[in-house]
Design an enzyme around this catalytic site. Structure first.
Site, mmCIF file in Angstrom:
data_model
loop_
_atom_site.group_PDB
_atom_site.id
_atom_site.type_symbol
_atom_site.label_atom_id
_atom_site.label_comp_id
_atom_site.label_asym_id
_atom_site.label_seq_id
_atom_site.Cartn_x
_atom_site.Cartn_y
_atom_site.Cartn_z
ATOM 1 N NE ARG A 105 66.832 34.250 48.381
ATOM 2 C CZ ARG A 105 66.201 33.635 49.356
ATOM 3 N NH1 ARG A 105 66.020 32.329 49.324
ATOM 4 N NH2 ARG A 105 65.734 34.295 50.392
ATOM 5 C CB CYS A 109 63.682 41.124 34.291
ATOM 6 S SG CYS A 109 62.285 41.901 33.465
ATOM 7 C CG ASN A 143 62.025 30.183 47.868
ATOM 8 O OD1 ASN A 143 61.525 29.349 48.624
ATOM 9 N ND2 ASN A 143 62.812 31.145 48.297
ATOM 10 C CD GLU A 144 61.271 32.969 51.398
ATOM 11 O OE1 GLU A 144 62.150 33.804 51.171
ATOM 12 O OE2 GLU A 144 61.266 32.235 52.394
ATOM 13 C CB CYS A 158 59.773 46.138 33.935
ATOM 14 S SG CYS A 158 60.218 44.477 34.479
ATOM 15 C CD GLU A 305 61.592 28.216 53.196
ATOM 16 O OE1 GLU A 305 62.202 29.043 53.891
ATOM 17 O OE2 GLU A 305 61.693 28.160 51.949
ATOM 18 C CD1 TRP A 313 70.772 34.011 54.951
ATOM 19 C CD2 TRP A 313 70.836 35.756 53.550
ATOM 20 N NE1 TRP A 313 69.860 33.783 53.948
ATOM 21 C CE2 TRP A 313 69.875 34.822 53.080
ATOM 22 C CE3 TRP A 313 71.057 36.922 52.825
ATOM 23 C CZ2 TRP A 313 69.132 35.047 51.904
ATOM 24 C CZ3 TRP A 313 70.315 37.148 51.664
ATOM 25 C CH2 TRP A 313 69.367 36.210 51.206
HETATM 26 ZN ZN LIG Z 1 62.444 44.059 34.028
#
Ligand SMILES: [Zn+2]
Length: 660
Positions: A105, A109, A143-144, A158, A305, A313
């Site tokens: 996940r 970018c 998420n997070e 970037c 959560e 995991w």
């Molecule tokens: Zn990037």
């Protein structure tokens, strides 16, 4: 509408025939809200522009029929395979220049223009469909954020965004060369296009470039979130809130910044995360993360959560003992959670998080956890109704700075020295003394606190120095520590005698210092011997009173902890990292001098925390130990003693009607 308890639900993982059963079981448990959708992009948009929201509508309506409302997550932490193959430049590039692939996940970018176009299309469609839905009460963006990015993205997009960020910050290449000290090792740039993202080099990095890179990455993540917030605000009913689930002290993005664009912050709390040392993370660390999230926006928060079973995991954490899940829930509420959402409803049969257990096991049959949480929800809800939306003031503030943390990560001095480690040492002493703490940024309001602790103020500028000076002058009690005033905001050393502009406030100079590699320093205070660790500033007092001196090394007798009267207040300087005994001694002096009150005394492993309510205060007594405990309480509480089973908790109201 007020919410107290919820669950994270993944209807797309289960046959639709099961949803009704889930909704009934949730209702019986006392669940009022679910979070859904934050990883289900392919279910919403299996092909570009082809939206399927019927299943989500049906899930929302099935739950709503049982009085359960929905928070929708935007699923942008998991771009679909069709999108990644179509626009492979969405995939992030690590610091070795390697593209990270699809299959986990956060394979994204966050500056990528193609990716943002896909997000704009999906989030706009989601907002159009659900932005006025009567049973959708709010949104969680992504998420997070920052959490899954072990290594940020160093791709050409970037890199270009980093150059634009630098150009905006410095204006000219000459100014950047000055601010980064590029005269060293012939690193001067003649054009912004020569600057790259700081990938792996044969040897070393420019510390000023690294600090700006970390700031840029934090700003990029905040911008990525803001991009989605703007779309949601444009299309959605204003009654729908927008939040994001943070991860305590995770440091890739400033939660102070994220908080500015959100209605409130949320936090994910996993006391027994499989990543933690068994049996679970230290209690004070759990408390500190909750206090920190509250501090990042200066208001109460949601737990989006809250651990509901074994985490895992590839490997798994311990199975929470009877009582532990309830205890951790109560701890979250005690530190300012207005709503607690458990992760997850039911353990999933497939995927990376097959072993991240839910309230229901894989079988879907309610068991021990379901029964236990049912009791916890019934027990805590009345107190949550009384305290929701009310923040509880603290007398002690700890200044927390992402910049200081970044700068110390880049150059830790001593390999064992960390910014967060030092913050936690001060926090732990306060936690053990049952003294409530607020975290605040250096932009925050210092004047609210009797005692202000600002660890490792390594980067200083005249404005920050002035703020500390005014705080002390007006009667504040300020604690500054080793390495204060060493550098400026671009990570260049100040050309002054340490600690620079705060010398008169502290009444000292720091002509020399020593890095305590693999050794500790005996420290003497009031005839007793203690120990300093990691580092020692050798202090030369001018007006300060010496409290503790080095009792070893060639500098034996040199002051290492001092206190100075300045204006109406006092300023302490702690030139070393105190061991536990020295910290306890120091903290008891500080609390006495600043007249800070404690919530009382409690046995080892029992935590006291307070929530202010509409009518009265509530004391949370939390037994983190595996043995029964009896705790005596002061006359301000309606019970003078509580007995707690192993991992038990109690909530006790204040005796009088009057609130302080
Ligand atoms: Zn990037």
């Amino acid at each position: 509408m007020s919410f107290y308890f919820g669950v994270d639900y993944y209807p797309e993982h289960w046959p639709q025939e099961r949803w009704e059963t889930d909704a009934v079981l949730m209702e019986q448990l006392g669940i009022q809200v679910v979070r859904m959708g934050e990883f289900s992009w392919t279910k919403m948009e299996p092909k570009e522009g082809e939206f399927h929201f019927e299943w989500l509508d049906q899930a929302i309506n099935t739950l709503a029929a049982h009085g359960i409302q929905t928070v929708l997550g935007t699923p942008t932490a998991a771009p679909p395979a069709w999108m990644v193959r179509q626009d492979p430049d969405i995939l992030p590039v690590d610091s070795h220049g390697l593209r990270r692939e699809f299959g986990g996940r956060h394979h994204d970018c966050q500056s990528n223009h193609h990716y943002r176009q896909h997000i704009r299309r999906l989030v706009t469609a989601m907002a159009a469909r659900f932005g006025h839905h009567p049973h959708v009460v709010g949104w969680q963006v992504d998420n997070e954020l920052g959490n899954s990015h072990g290594d940020f993205c160093y791709c050409p997009h970037c890199e270009a965004a980093f150059r634009r960020w630098l150009q905006q910050k410095y204006g000219s290449i000459e100014e950047l060369n000055r601010a980064w000290g590029t005269a060293f090792w012939s690193q001067e740039y003649s054009d912004f296009h020569q600057i790259i993202s700081p990938k792996v080099t044969p040897n070393g990095h420019n510390p000023s470039q690294m600090l700006d890179w970390k700031r840029f990455c934090s700003d990029l993540v905040a911008d990525f979130m803001r991009f989605q917030v703007h779309i949601l605000r444009q299309y959605c009913d204003p009654r729908q809130f927008i939040t994001h689930n943070c991860m305590g002290f995770a440091d890739k993005v400033s939660y102070f910044e994220l908080g500015k664009d959100l209605d409130f912050l949320s936090h994910d709390q996993y006391p027994g995360g499989y990543f933690a040392q068994p049996p679970h993370q230290p209690n004070q660390r759990l408390a500190a993360e909750l206090d920190f999230i509250r501090g990042c926006k200066g208001k109460n928060f949601w737990i989006m959560e809250q651990q509901a079973g074994i985490t895992g995991w590839e490997c798994m954490g311990r199975n929470p003992a009877p009582g532990q899940l309830g205890l951790w829930t109560a701890q979250s509420v005690a530190h300012g959670a207005d709503t607690v959402v458990y992760f997850r409803w039911r353990s999933c049969l497939f995927g990376t998080e097959q072993y991240w257990h839910g309230i229901l096991p894989h079988s879907g049959k309610p068991g021990r956890t379901y029964q236990e949480l049912k009791e916890v929800i019934a027990a805590l809800r009345p107190y949550m109704e009384e305290t929701q939306g009310i923040t509880t003031p603290a007398q002690v503030g700890i200044v927390y700075s992402y910049d200081q943390n970044y700068a110390m990560q880049i150059q830790p001095h001593n390999p064992k020295l960390t910014y967060l480690g030092q913050v936690m040492k001060y926090y732990t002493a306060l936690y053990r003394a049952n003294v409530p703490v607020d975290f605040l940024s250096d932009q925050g309001d210092f004047s609210k606190y009797k005692l202000l602790i600002a660890p490792l103020q390594y980067l200083t500028n005249p404005e920050l120095e002035e703020k500390y000076r005014n705080y002390v002058a007006q009667g504040g009690h300020l604690v500054l520590t080793m390495r204060t005033g060493v550098k400026d905001d671009t990570n260049l050393c100040h050309p002054h005698t340490l600690p620079g502009g705060l010398s008169d406030v502290l009444g000292i100079e720091v002509p020399e210092y020593d890095c305590l590699w693999e050794t500790s320093l005996p420290v003497q205070w009031d005839g007793e011997l203690f120990s300093g660790e990691q580092w020692c500033d050798l202090l030369a007092p001018s007006t300060a009173k010496t409290l503790a001196v080095a009792a070893g090394e060639w500098y034996a007798g040199t002051p290492v902890i001092t206190c100075n009267r300045f204006g109406q207040g006092q300023a302490w300087y702690v030139g070393t990292e105190p061991d536990e005994e020295l910290m306890n001694k120091l903290m008891s002096e500080l609390l006495r001098a600043a007249d800070v009150s404690s919530l009382g005394e409690a046995p080892e492993g029992v935590e006291l925390a307070c929530r202010k309510g509409r009518e009265r205060n509530y004391l949370f007594v939390l037994n983190h130990t595996e043995t029964p405990q009896t705790v005596a309480l002061g006359r301000e509480w309606e019970s003078r003693e509580v007995s707690l089973p192993p991992y038990g908790f109690a909530v006790v109201g204040s005796a009088g009607e009057e609130l302080e």
